[in-house]
Design a protein around this motif. Structure first.
Motif, PDB file in Angstrom:
ATOM      1  N   GLN A  96       0.833  -1.111   0.006  1.00 27.33           N
ATOM      2  CA  GLN A  96      -0.157  -0.045   0.074  1.00 27.33           C
ATOM      3  C   GLN A  96       0.895   1.253  -0.079  1.00 27.33           C
ATOM      4  OE1 GLN A  96      -2.877   0.009   3.057  1.00 27.33           O
ATOM      5  NE2 GLN A  96      -4.386   1.129   1.741  1.00 27.33           N
ATOM      6  N   ILE A  97       1.985   1.212   0.858  1.00 30.72           N
ATOM      7  CA  ILE A  97       2.974   2.463   0.864  1.00 30.72           C
ATOM      8  C   ILE A  97       3.534   2.340  -0.605  1.00 30.72           C
ATOM      9  CG2 ILE A  97       5.084   3.165   1.887  1.00 30.72           C
ATOM     10  CD1 ILE A  97       4.306   1.713   4.514  1.00 30.72           C
ATOM     11  N   LEU A  98       4.077   1.376  -1.236  1.00 30.09           N
ATOM     12  CA  LEU A  98       4.549   1.462  -2.532  1.00 30.09           C
ATOM     13  C   LEU A  98       3.500   2.087  -3.568  1.00 30.09           C
ATOM     14  CD1 LEU A  98       6.969   0.571  -4.532  1.00 30.09           C
ATOM     15  CD2 LEU A  98       5.678  -1.941  -4.564  1.00 30.09           C
ATOM     16  N   LEU A  99       2.564   1.419  -3.379  1.00 24.03           N
ATOM     17  CA  LEU A  99       1.462   1.888  -4.407  1.00 24.03           C
ATOM     18  C   LEU A  99       0.850   3.567  -4.220  1.00 24.03           C
ATOM     19  CD1 LEU A  99      -0.992  -1.116  -4.466  1.00 24.03           C
ATOM     20  CD2 LEU A  99       0.601  -0.070  -6.349  1.00 24.03           C
ATOM     21  N   ALA A 100       1.351   4.262  -3.053  1.00 26.85           N
ATOM     22  CA  ALA A 100       1.342   5.511  -2.995  1.00 26.85           C
ATOM     23  C   ALA A 100       1.777   6.375  -3.785  1.00 26.85           C
ATOM     24  CB  ALA A 100       1.633   5.892  -1.530  1.00 26.85           C
ATOM     25  N   GLY A 101       2.886   5.815  -4.621  1.00 25.39           N
ATOM     26  CA  GLY A 101       3.868   6.243  -5.352  1.00 25.39           C
ATOM     27  C   GLY A 101       2.975   6.662  -6.734  1.00 25.39           C
ATOM     28  N   LYS A 102       1.936   6.125  -7.165  1.00 31.57           N
ATOM     29  CA  LYS A 102       1.062   6.271  -8.246  1.00 31.57           C
ATOM     30  C   LYS A 102       0.464   7.652  -7.930  1.00 31.57           C
ATOM     31  CE  LYS A 102      -1.987   3.871  -9.359  1.00 31.57           C
ATOM     32  NZ  LYS A 102      -3.174   2.912  -9.687  1.00 31.57           N
ATOM     33  N   LYS A 103       0.167   7.920  -6.768  1.00 29.43           N
ATOM     34  CA  LYS A 103      -0.681   9.223  -6.732  1.00 29.43           C
ATOM     35  C   LYS A 103      -0.238  10.673  -7.704  1.00 29.43           C
ATOM     36  CE  LYS A 103      -2.397   7.872  -2.250  1.00 29.43           C
ATOM     37  NZ  LYS A 103      -2.803   8.094  -0.893  1.00 29.43           N
ATOM     38  N   LYS A 104       0.938  10.772  -7.685  1.00 28.07           N
ATOM     39  CA  LYS A 104       1.720  11.993  -8.248  1.00 28.07           C
ATOM     40  C   LYS A 104       2.186  11.895  -9.945  1.00 28.07           C
ATOM     41  CE  LYS A 104       6.552  11.611  -6.730  1.00 28.07           C
ATOM     42  NZ  LYS A 104       7.447  12.668  -6.088  1.00 28.07           N
ATOM     43  N   GLU A 105       1.350  10.590 -10.440  1.00 27.74           N
ATOM     44  CA  GLU A 105       1.836  10.356 -11.842  1.00 27.74           C
ATOM     45  C   GLU A 105       0.535   9.732 -12.680  1.00 27.74           C
ATOM     46  OE1 GLU A 105       4.877   7.134 -12.006  1.00 27.74           O
ATOM     47  OE2 GLU A 105       6.204   7.986 -10.342  1.00 27.74           O
ATOM     48  N   GLU A 106       0.684  10.010 -13.817  1.00 24.96           N
ATOM     49  CA  GLU A 106      -0.436   9.716 -14.533  1.00 24.96           C
ATOM     50  C   GLU A 106      -0.562   8.154 -14.824  1.00 24.96           C
ATOM     51  OE1 GLU A 106      -2.224  11.852 -16.484  1.00 24.96           O
ATOM     52  OE2 GLU A 106      -1.341  13.319 -15.043  1.00 24.96           O
ATOM     53  N   PRO A 107      -1.476   7.656 -15.231  1.00 17.76           N
ATOM     54  CA  PRO A 107      -1.932   6.530 -15.286  1.00 17.76           C
ATOM     55  C   PRO A 107      -0.699   5.656 -16.102  1.00 17.76           C
ATOM     56  CG  PRO A 107      -3.940   7.327 -15.535  1.00 17.76           C
ATOM     57  CD  PRO A 107      -2.782   8.364 -15.458  1.00 17.76           C
ATOM     58  N   GLY A 108      -0.422   4.470 -15.647  1.00 15.27           N
ATOM     59  CA  GLY A 108       0.603   3.702 -16.550  1.00 15.27           C
ATOM     60  C   GLY A 108       2.124   4.129 -16.214  1.00 15.27           C
ATOM     61  N   GLN A 109       2.428   5.261 -15.855  1.00 13.96           N
ATOM     62  CA  GLN A 109       3.778   5.511 -15.466  1.00 13.96           C
ATOM     63  C   GLN A 109       4.496   4.825 -14.469  1.00 13.96           C
ATOM     64  OE1 GLN A 109       3.412   9.975 -15.304  1.00 13.96           O
ATOM     65  NE2 GLN A 109       4.553  10.291 -17.303  1.00 13.96           N
ATOM     66  N   PHE A 110       3.761   4.719 -13.250  1.00 13.65           N
ATOM     67  CA  PHE A 110       4.427   4.036 -12.154  1.00 13.65           C
ATOM     68  C   PHE A 110       4.420   2.574 -12.492  1.00 13.65           C
ATOM     69  CE2 PHE A 110       3.597   1.466  -8.097  1.00 13.65           C
ATOM     70  CZ  PHE A 110       4.557   1.989  -7.485  1.00 13.65           C
ATOM     71  N   TYR A 111       3.726   1.913 -13.161  1.00 11.09           N
ATOM     72  CA  TYR A 111       3.659   0.592 -13.745  1.00 11.09           C
ATOM     73  C   TYR A 111       4.826   0.359 -14.501  1.00 11.09           C
ATOM     74  CZ  TYR A 111       2.550  -3.608 -16.088  1.00 11.09           C
ATOM     75  OH  TYR A 111       2.741  -5.258 -16.290  1.00 11.09           O
ATOM     76  N   THR A 112       5.099   1.270 -15.485  1.00  9.13           N
ATOM     77  CA  THR A 112       6.096   1.359 -16.410  1.00  9.13           C
ATOM     78  C   THR A 112       7.426   1.377 -15.846  1.00  9.13           C
ATOM     79  OG1 THR A 112       4.702   2.238 -18.233  1.00  9.13           O
ATOM     80  CG2 THR A 112       7.109   2.283 -18.558  1.00  9.13           C
TER      81      THR A 112
END
Length: 194
Positions: A96-112
């Motif tokens: 859940q902490i790791l996925l918090a990194g998605k909050k400031k990125e556009e969809p797909g950027q974190f996954y990429t």
């Protein structure tokens, strides 16, 4: 069992692959379709499958967005991949902490970025297992970045919040640890099968 001097378990790392973000279906998949799709990629890495109850649990815990009319789309499926891979080395609370990194990125950027870190670490830890030509690496790099929006500059959209600067480091160390664990499991299994 040996095959050309190596344990057959060494074949598993050669099958390591995660789809690039644009390759993940965005047509809406039902829960059972998502489990089959994700498990098809995860099984060679983890030797376990993702179940419908696991995904439902991820939704309940807020790790992934709720399905829309019982359908899961690309961003949710990408999150399921991140969870499934990270689960090898992190608790759900840590994920859940790791996925918090998605909050400031556009969809797909974190996954990429996550996939890029995994592939980079894989090539370092398993250098002889999955040799990629420079053309294959170029194609992989293009596939990982293809179709993604540019990172937003300036202020973040209202629905996005700042996240700790340690998230990129957490993402990288998660990738390193997952790949090292795969390597250790491969070594142990090769010794058991001698």
């Amino acid at each position: 069992m040996k095959k050309d001097g190596k344990s057959e378990m060494w074949e598993e790392p050669k099958r390591f692959e995660i789809p690039a973000y644009p390759e993940i279906p965005d047509v809406g998949l039902y829960l059972e379709q998502v489990t089959k799709y994700v498990s098809g990629y995860i099984l060679p890495m983890h030797s376990f499958s993702i179940t419908a109850s696991m995904i439902s649990n991820y939704v309940k815990k807020g790790l992934i967005a709720k399905p829309v009319k019982k359908l899961y789309y690309r961003e949710q499926i990408a999150d399921i991949f991140v969870i499934a891979v990270s689960k090898l080395v992190l608790s759900l609370e840590d994920i859940q902490i790791l996925l918090a990194g998605k909050k400031k990125e556009e969809p797909g950027q974190f996954y990429t970025r996550f996939c890029g870190a995994l592939y980079s670490r894989f090539d370092q830890v398993f250098p002889g297992e999955k040799k990629r030509s420079s053309r294959q690496k170029e194609t992989l790099s293009k596939k990982l970045s293809e179709g993604l929006p540019e990172k937003p500059e300036g202020e973040l959209p209202e629905n996005r919040s700042e996240t700790p600067s340690e998230i990129p480091e957490l993402l990288d160390w998660t990738a390193k640890t997952v790949i090292c664990r795969m390597y250790l499991e491969t070594l142990v299994n090769s010794i058991k099968n001698m």
